[in-house]
Write an enzyme that holds these catalytic residues in place. Structure first.
Site, PDB file in Angstrom:
ATOM      1  CE  LYS A 141      48.673  38.434  33.259  1.00 48.56           C
ATOM      2  NZ  LYS A 141      48.686  37.476  32.125  1.00 48.56           N
TER       3      LYS A 141
ATOM      4  CG  ASP B 209      45.232  36.726  32.970  1.00 52.64           C
ATOM      5  OD1 ASP B 209      46.033  36.125  32.249  1.00 52.64           O
ATOM      6  OD2 ASP B 209      44.908  36.319  34.107  1.00 52.64           O
TER       7      ASP B 209
HETATM    8  P1  NDP Z   1      38.383  33.758  32.230  1.00 54.89           P
HETATM    9  O1  NDP Z   1      38.098  34.772  33.238  1.00 54.89           O
HETATM   10  O2  NDP Z   1      37.774  33.861  30.875  1.00 54.89           O
HETATM   11  O3  NDP Z   1      38.035  32.303  32.766  1.00 54.89           O
HETATM   12  C1  NDP Z   1      38.621  31.819  33.930  1.00 54.89           C
HETATM   13  C2  NDP Z   1      38.070  30.426  34.218  1.00 54.89           C
HETATM   14  O4  NDP Z   1      38.848  29.824  35.246  1.00 54.89           O
HETATM   15  C3  NDP Z   1      36.638  30.450  34.730  1.00 54.89           C
HETATM   16  O5  NDP Z   1      35.988  29.264  34.350  1.00 54.89           O
HETATM   17  C4  NDP Z   1      36.841  30.496  36.237  1.00 54.89           C
HETATM   18  O6  NDP Z   1      35.740  30.001  36.978  1.00 54.89           O
HETATM   19  C5  NDP Z   1      38.049  29.629  36.414  1.00 54.89           C
HETATM   20  N1  NDP Z   1      38.783  30.066  37.608  1.00 54.89           N
HETATM   21  C6  NDP Z   1      39.386  31.270  37.784  1.00 54.89           C
HETATM   22  N2  NDP Z   1      39.934  31.365  39.000  1.00 54.89           N
HETATM   23  C7  NDP Z   1      39.678  30.185  39.598  1.00 54.89           C
HETATM   24  C8  NDP Z   1      39.997  29.668  40.865  1.00 54.89           C
HETATM   25  N3  NDP Z   1      40.696  30.392  41.783  1.00 54.89           N
HETATM   26  N4  NDP Z   1      39.581  28.402  41.130  1.00 54.89           N
HETATM   27  C9  NDP Z   1      38.882  27.674  40.229  1.00 54.89           C
HETATM   28  N5  NDP Z   1      38.548  28.131  38.992  1.00 54.89           N
HETATM   29  C10 NDP Z   1      38.950  29.365  38.697  1.00 54.89           C
HETATM   30  O7  NDP Z   1      39.984  33.722  32.104  1.00 54.89           O
HETATM   31  P2  NDP Z   1      40.903  33.162  30.919  1.00 54.89           P
HETATM   32  O8  NDP Z   1      40.258  31.985  30.287  1.00 54.89           O
HETATM   33  O9  NDP Z   1      41.334  34.309  30.092  1.00 54.89           O
HETATM   34  O10 NDP Z   1      42.196  32.690  31.744  1.00 54.89           O
HETATM   35  C11 NDP Z   1      42.356  31.351  32.231  1.00 54.89           C
HETATM   36  C12 NDP Z   1      43.830  31.081  32.489  1.00 54.89           C
HETATM   37  O11 NDP Z   1      44.563  31.231  31.265  1.00 54.89           O
HETATM   38  C13 NDP Z   1      44.520  32.018  33.477  1.00 54.89           C
HETATM   39  O12 NDP Z   1      45.512  31.261  34.175  1.00 54.89           O
HETATM   40  C14 NDP Z   1      45.205  33.032  32.584  1.00 54.89           C
HETATM   41  O13 NDP Z   1      46.302  33.634  33.220  1.00 54.89           O
HETATM   42  C15 NDP Z   1      45.650  32.142  31.441  1.00 54.89           C
HETATM   43  N6  NDP Z   1      45.936  32.784  30.174  1.00 54.89           N
HETATM   44  C16 NDP Z   1      45.018  33.584  29.556  1.00 54.89           C
HETATM   45  C17 NDP Z   1      45.296  34.149  28.329  1.00 54.89           C
HETATM   46  C18 NDP Z   1      44.287  34.951  27.574  1.00 54.89           C
HETATM   47  O14 NDP Z   1      44.590  35.331  26.439  1.00 54.89           O
HETATM   48  N7  NDP Z   1      43.115  35.214  28.098  1.00 54.89           N
HETATM   49  C19 NDP Z   1      46.607  33.973  27.680  1.00 54.89           C
HETATM   50  C20 NDP Z   1      47.483  33.042  28.377  1.00 54.89           C
HETATM   51  C21 NDP Z   1      47.148  32.502  29.583  1.00 54.89           C
HETATM   52  P3  NDP Z   1      34.749  31.024  37.736  1.00 54.89           P
HETATM   53  O15 NDP Z   1      33.974  31.692  36.645  1.00 54.89           O
HETATM   54  O16 NDP Z   1      33.940  30.157  38.618  1.00 54.89           O
HETATM   55  O17 NDP Z   1      35.646  31.980  38.480  1.00 54.89           O
HETATM   56  O1  2IT Z   2      48.980  35.374  30.140  1.00 52.67           O
HETATM   57  C1  2IT Z   2      48.910  35.866  28.987  1.00 52.67           C
HETATM   58  O2  2IT Z   2      49.744  35.605  28.126  1.00 52.67           O
HETATM   59  C2  2IT Z   2      47.769  36.738  28.674  1.00 52.67           C
HETATM   60  N1  2IT Z   2      46.902  36.916  29.524  1.00 52.67           N
HETATM   61  C3  2IT Z   2      47.694  37.423  27.346  1.00 52.67           C
HETATM   62  C4  2IT Z   2      48.593  38.623  27.316  1.00 52.67           C
HETATM   63  C5  2IT Z   2      48.474  39.491  26.085  1.00 52.67           C
HETATM   64  O3  2IT Z   2      49.087  40.569  26.122  1.00 52.67           O
HETATM   65  O4  2IT Z   2      47.819  39.134  25.107  1.00 52.67           O
END
Ligand code: NDP
Ligand code: 2IT
Length: 446
Positions: free
Chosen positions: A127, A167
């Protein structure tokens, strides 16, 4: 005997990694599941396999200097923790958020090792990210930051070495700038070095949707195991980013009614079911705030601050960030009739909330299993890049569906085998650990 071994290992992790509380939390949760495995397999204790898995193979920390639109010099810190390569090249996302420090990247990298093992795909765990805050930054500033970040990171990457993706704060736009800079520096069109690429230049269909879709599929699997389904469920999803939006989309396609989502400023409730096209327009096209939803949908309400978990629902899909759902929120959800939690985010529930969910006997899918669809589809993107091929949406989604079914089945089988049927925390941790541990043993003392 094994309990004291585990406590000693945890004490050593605390001593060696001071002040990294999210990392401690992630390690603690896995260690708590391992006692029955260590009892059955003395070789894991003799060969100090757990201790080795808790120590990243490599940790890179670097300076990221860049100039903002006013010409002022900015300095951020970049990270890449290459945690474990027993099963394949390091694989895992990059997070750009002001809260990022080594402890967050290490917790995410540690979780990623087990998650990636659960997918059954040939990927190790890593990561990275930066304390860079993309909010309010222009497109040109984002590009300059990404170029500077990659100018240092490129030397550690490669399709057989380390393959980042997105992420929080890193999506298709950022992956584009990062890929462009990698290509310039190396003079190689090495598609497999990053995933989450644009569909016109090496990206895979369904990768954008994959994490959210996967979390919905995982909820469907957990409910099916209990003779139920998503059809007719009332769903609350936290966050409104990449994972949240596509969780809402798939849950809705499977017959659920998604009525609320959130961002860091508050949450929106739309009892008629969230308008997904509008959400995509606000978040993906305009890069706006969620509060704008109620300006365009009069019957919906926006609550500033507060907790989205106060909204009554039967299925919760936390998809924002770590520790966003605490014991109090878990109690409220359970009181309101919760039957399932499928974690789209990484470690969104606090340890107290997890204990309450398990004690209540509801279907609880921990992030390392429930959100594995994103990285699994990244592995499918790498597969297409390696074979210079391109799959249809239907074929790729069917692969994702099968992988999520298999992740659930493996976790459920391990929970059963180790004496706590239905406990998918135990099942996920044991399954992931055994796959990584056995590969490490085959490789000698690594
Ligand atoms: P994005 O940046 O697309 O969206 C993040 C969302 O979460 C936004 O709505 C944001 O609000 C909110 N958020 C982030 N930080 C905070 C905080 N400290 N408090 C409150 N709200 C918060 O990210 P993703 O959708 O890609 O990721 C979301 C989660 O999913 C994370 O935990 C990530 O690690 C996990 N994840 C992502 C994957 C991927 O493929 N993208 C794969 C597996 C897991 P705001 O805009 O107001 O900050
Ligand atoms: O937390 C996760 O699994 C991700 N942000 C996606 C990682 C990836 O390599 O697709």
């Amino acid at each position: 005997m094994t309990v004291s071994t585990i406590e000693a290992i945890y004490a050593e992790v605390l001593r060696r990694n001071p002040a990294e509380k999210e990392f401690h939390q992630a390690v603690r949760e896995v260690l708590e599941s391992l006692e029955p495995v260590l009892a059955r397999h003395p070789e894991y204790t003799e060969l100090k396999t757990v201790q080795r898995i808790c120590e990243p193979e490599r940790q890179i920390i670097f300076r990221v200097p860049w100039a903002d639109d006013r010409g002022e010099v900015q300095i951020n810190r970049g990270f890449r923790v290459e945690f474990n390569s027993a099963l394949g090249p390091y694989k895992g996302g990059l997070r750009f958020h002001p809260s990022v420090y080594l402890g967050i990247i290490k917790f995410l990298g540690f979780e990623q090792v087990f998650k990636n093992a659960l997918t059954g795909m040939p990927i190790g765990g890593g990561k990275g990210g930066s304390d860079f805050d993309p909010k309010g930054r222009s497109d040109a500033e984002i590009m300059r930051f990404c170029q500077s970040f990659m100018t240092e990171l490129y030397r550690h990457l490669g399709e057989y070495t380390d393959v980042p993706a997105g992420d929080i704060g890193v999506g298709g736009r950022e992956i584009g700038y990062l890929f462009g800079q990698y290509k310039r520096i190396t003079n190689r069109y090495e598609s497999g070095v990053l995933t989450g690429k644009g569909l016109g230049w090496g990206g895979a269909r369904v990768r954008t949707e994959a994490t959210g879709y996967g979390a919905a599929f995982f909820a469907e699997e957990m409910l099916a195991a209990r003779g139920s389904s998503l059809d007719g469920q009332t769903v609350v999803v936290s966050g409104s980013g990449n994972v949240a939006i596509y969780a809402i989309e798939k849950v809705t396609q499977l017959g659920g009614r998604a009525i609320a989502c959130s961002d860091s400023s508050g949450y929106v409730v739309d009892e008629r079911g969230l308008d997904l096209d509008l959400l995509k327009q606000i978040k993906e096209v305009e890069r706006g705030r969620l509060s704008e939803y109620t300006e365009r949908v009069r019957h919906a309400r926006h609550v500033t601050g507060g907790s989205v978990w106060d909204v009554p629902c039967t299925v919760a899909v936390p998809s924002a960030t770590q520790n966003e759902l605490d014991g109090e929120a878990a109690q409220t959800l359970l009181r309101n009739g919760l039957v399932a939690v499928s974690e789209g985010a990484n470690m969104p529930s606090t340890p107290e909330a997890v204990k309450l969910f398990l004690a209540a006997g509801i279907a609880y899918g921990p992030g390392k299993a429930a959100n594995a669809g994103g990285v699994a589809t990244s592995a499918l993107e790498m597969q297409q890049n390696a074979s210079r091929d391109r799959w249809t949406f239907e074929h790729t989604e069917a692969r994702l569906r099968d992988i999520m079914r298999d992740v659930h089945a493996s976790c459920a089988a391990a929970a059963e085998e180790y004496g706590d049927p239905g406990n998918l925390v135990l099942g996920a941790n044991i399954t992931g650990f055994v796959r990584v541990a056995d590969a490490m043993h085959a490789h000698g003392l690594v």
